[in-house]
Motif scaffolding. Structure first.
Motif, PDB file in Angstrom:
ATOM      1  N   ASP A  91       1.134  -4.231  11.142  1.00 46.02           N
ATOM      2  CA  ASP A  91       0.595  -3.128  11.940  1.00 46.02           C
ATOM      3  C   ASP A  91      -0.257  -2.200  11.075  1.00 46.02           C
ATOM      4  O   ASP A  91      -1.332  -1.765  11.488  1.00 46.02           O
ATOM      5  N   ARG A  92       0.209  -1.904   9.881  1.00 44.67           N
ATOM      6  CA  ARG A  92      -0.538  -1.010   8.983  1.00 44.67           C
ATOM      7  C   ARG A  92      -1.852  -1.655   8.537  1.00 44.67           C
ATOM      8  O   ARG A  92      -2.879  -0.979   8.462  1.00 44.67           O
ATOM      9  N   LEU A  93      -1.813  -2.937   8.248  1.00 41.32           N
ATOM     10  CA  LEU A  93      -3.040  -3.632   7.835  1.00 41.32           C
ATOM     11  C   LEU A  93      -4.061  -3.611   8.967  1.00 41.32           C
ATOM     12  O   LEU A  93      -5.250  -3.370   8.735  1.00 41.32           O
ATOM     13  N   ARG A  94      -3.599  -3.827  10.213  1.00 45.88           N
ATOM     14  CA  ARG A  94      -4.493  -3.765  11.374  1.00 45.88           C
ATOM     15  C   ARG A  94      -5.063  -2.359  11.551  1.00 45.88           C
ATOM     16  O   ARG A  94      -6.253  -2.184  11.778  1.00 45.88           O
ATOM     17  N   LEU A  95      -4.213  -1.350  11.432  1.00 50.05           N
ATOM     18  CA  LEU A  95      -4.621   0.038  11.605  1.00 50.05           C
ATOM     19  C   LEU A  95      -5.746   0.408  10.634  1.00 50.05           C
ATOM     20  O   LEU A  95      -6.705   1.078  11.004  1.00 50.05           O
ATOM     21  N   TYR A  96      -5.633  -0.037   9.404  1.00 51.42           N
ATOM     22  CA  TYR A  96      -6.639   0.294   8.377  1.00 51.42           C
ATOM     23  C   TYR A  96      -7.713  -0.786   8.236  1.00 51.42           C
ATOM     24  O   TYR A  96      -8.514  -0.734   7.308  1.00 51.42           O
ATOM     25  N   GLU A  97      -7.705  -1.740   9.180  1.00 58.95           N
ATOM     26  CA  GLU A  97      -8.705  -2.816   9.201  1.00 58.95           C
ATOM     27  C   GLU A  97      -8.781  -3.550   7.870  1.00 58.95           C
ATOM     28  O   GLU A  97      -9.851  -3.742   7.292  1.00 58.95           O
ATOM     29  N   LEU A  98      -7.609  -3.950   7.395  1.00 61.14           N
ATOM     30  CA  LEU A  98      -7.489  -4.718   6.160  1.00 61.14           C
ATOM     31  C   LEU A  98      -6.985  -6.106   6.487  1.00 61.14           C
ATOM     32  O   LEU A  98      -6.208  -6.292   7.426  1.00 61.14           O
ATOM     33  N   THR A  99      -7.399  -7.062   5.698  1.00 62.32           N
ATOM     34  CA  THR A  99      -6.945  -8.431   5.886  1.00 62.32           C
ATOM     35  C   THR A  99      -6.366  -8.944   4.577  1.00 62.32           C
ATOM     36  O   THR A  99      -6.821  -8.569   3.497  1.00 62.32           O
ATOM     37  N   GLU A 100      -5.356  -9.777   4.682  1.00 59.52           N
ATOM     38  CA  GLU A 100      -4.709 -10.319   3.491  1.00 59.52           C
ATOM     39  C   GLU A 100      -5.344 -11.640   3.079  1.00 59.52           C
ATOM     40  O   GLU A 100      -5.648 -12.476   3.920  1.00 59.52           O
ATOM     41  N   ASN A 101      -5.519 -11.798   1.789  1.00 63.73           N
ATOM     42  CA  ASN A 101      -5.803 -13.099   1.224  1.00 63.73           C
ATOM     43  C   ASN A 101      -4.447 -13.582   0.725  1.00 63.73           C
ATOM     44  O   ASN A 101      -3.942 -13.104  -0.294  1.00 63.73           O
ATOM     45  N   LYS A 102      -3.817 -14.440   1.490  1.00 64.83           N
ATOM     46  CA  LYS A 102      -2.444 -14.859   1.182  1.00 64.83           C
ATOM     47  C   LYS A 102      -2.410 -15.729  -0.071  1.00 64.83           C
ATOM     48  O   LYS A 102      -3.188 -16.665  -0.197  1.00 64.83           O
ATOM     49  N   VAL A 103      -1.519 -15.358  -0.988  1.00 61.81           N
ATOM     50  CA  VAL A 103      -1.353 -16.124  -2.217  1.00 61.81           C
ATOM     51  C   VAL A 103      -0.016 -16.852  -2.177  1.00 61.81           C
ATOM     52  O   VAL A 103       0.880 -16.497  -1.414  1.00 61.81           O
ATOM     53  N   LYS A 104       0.089 -17.859  -2.993  1.00 58.82           N
ATOM     54  CA  LYS A 104       1.274 -18.709  -3.044  1.00 58.82           C
ATOM     55  C   LYS A 104       2.530 -17.889  -3.381  1.00 58.82           C
ATOM     56  O   LYS A 104       2.496 -17.044  -4.274  1.00 58.82           O
ATOM     57  N   GLY A 105       3.614 -18.169  -2.672  1.00 63.89           N
ATOM     58  CA  GLY A 105       4.879 -17.465  -2.885  1.00 63.89           C
ATOM     59  C   GLY A 105       5.804 -18.239  -3.804  1.00 63.89           C
ATOM     60  O   GLY A 105       6.842 -18.724  -3.374  1.00 63.89           O
ATOM     61  N   ASP A 106       5.422 -18.341  -5.066  1.00 67.46           N
ATOM     62  CA  ASP A 106       6.197 -19.134  -6.025  1.00 67.46           C
ATOM     63  C   ASP A 106       6.839 -18.279  -7.107  1.00 67.46           C
ATOM     64  O   ASP A 106       7.188 -18.769  -8.170  1.00 67.46           O
ATOM     65  N   GLY A 107       6.991 -16.979  -6.840  1.00 70.50           N
ATOM     66  CA  GLY A 107       7.535 -16.078  -7.844  1.00 70.50           C
ATOM     67  C   GLY A 107       6.439 -15.427  -8.677  1.00 70.50           C
ATOM     68  O   GLY A 107       6.695 -14.480  -9.411  1.00 70.50           O
ATOM     69  N   ASN A 108       5.221 -15.930  -8.564  1.00 71.35           N
ATOM     70  CA  ASN A 108       4.084 -15.378  -9.304  1.00 71.35           C
ATOM     71  C   ASN A 108       3.161 -14.567  -8.400  1.00 71.35           C
ATOM     72  O   ASN A 108       2.039 -14.264  -8.790  1.00 71.35           O
ATOM     73  N   CYS A 109       3.604 -14.228  -7.186  1.00 65.62           N
ATOM     74  CA  CYS A 109       2.694 -13.657  -6.189  1.00 65.62           C
ATOM     75  C   CYS A 109       2.039 -12.355  -6.633  1.00 65.62           C
ATOM     76  O   CYS A 109       0.859 -12.149  -6.369  1.00 65.62           O
TER      77      CYS A 109
END
Length: 180
Positions: free
Chosen positions: A31-49
């Motif tokens: 919701d917060r990302l939408r509100l501020y018009e931000l988009t995620e570049n999703k990175v791998k969730g291997d403990g190094n995120c």
């Protein structure tokens, strides 16, 4: 929109949330990302995120995460007095732990990253009481702002404005500069 930043206190990771808490936290972050018009570049969730997200922001690819971790560890080793008081274990034990590939980054490593690279780090969070955290470097070397999302105690991603200009910095209005 106006958002007040909170004072950044470096700390290590907390308890991993329950599935219900994690779902609510993820929805709050989305919701917060939408509100501020931000988009995620999703990175791998291997403990190094955290290191992958920092690499994506600093080098336009998450693939330099090992180098970013090395730079942060170097900062932590050469400035022990600046970070020692924020870790709840022997400092050498902490260094050994966060040096390992796959070991999660925390708010201490974020402060070290800000200090090492001389950049402000802006973290959009899923915390109930804190929309975002602004991390100031000890000495600012660049006007670049590193943008991350933090799904509390679960995952970091790199974030960008939705306007299509991926590397442009968004404008956030704050009244005060927060110093760590």
């Amino acid at each position: 929109l106006h958002v007040e930043p909170c004072h950044h206190v470096p700390k290590i990771n907390g308890e991993i949330p329950s599935l219900d808490e994690a779902s609510m936290d993820h929805e709050r972050l989305s919701d917060r990302l939408r509100l501020y018009e931000l988009t995620e570049n999703k990175v791998k969730g291997d403990g190094n995120c955290q290191f992958r997200a920092l690499s994506d922001q600093l080098y336009q690819t998450p693939d330099h995460h090992e180098f970013v971790r090395e730079q942060i560890i170097s900062q932590l080793k050469s400035n022990r007095e600046a970070y020692d008081g924020y870790v709840p274990m022997a400092y050498d034990e902490y260094l050994e732990k966060v040096s390992r590939n796959g070991e999660w980054g925390d708010h201490v490593t974020l402060q070290a990253a800000a200090d090492k690279y001389g950049v402000k780090i802006f973290v959009m969070t899923s915390f109930k009481d804190t929309c975002y955290i602004e991390i100031q470097p000890k000495v600012q070397k660049s006007n670049k702002v590193v943008l991350l999302s933090f799904w509390a105690e679960v995952h970091y991603n790199s974030i960008f404005p939705q306007n299509g200009r991926k590397r442009m910095q968004p404008t956030f209005h704050t009244d005060t500069a927060i110093s760590a």
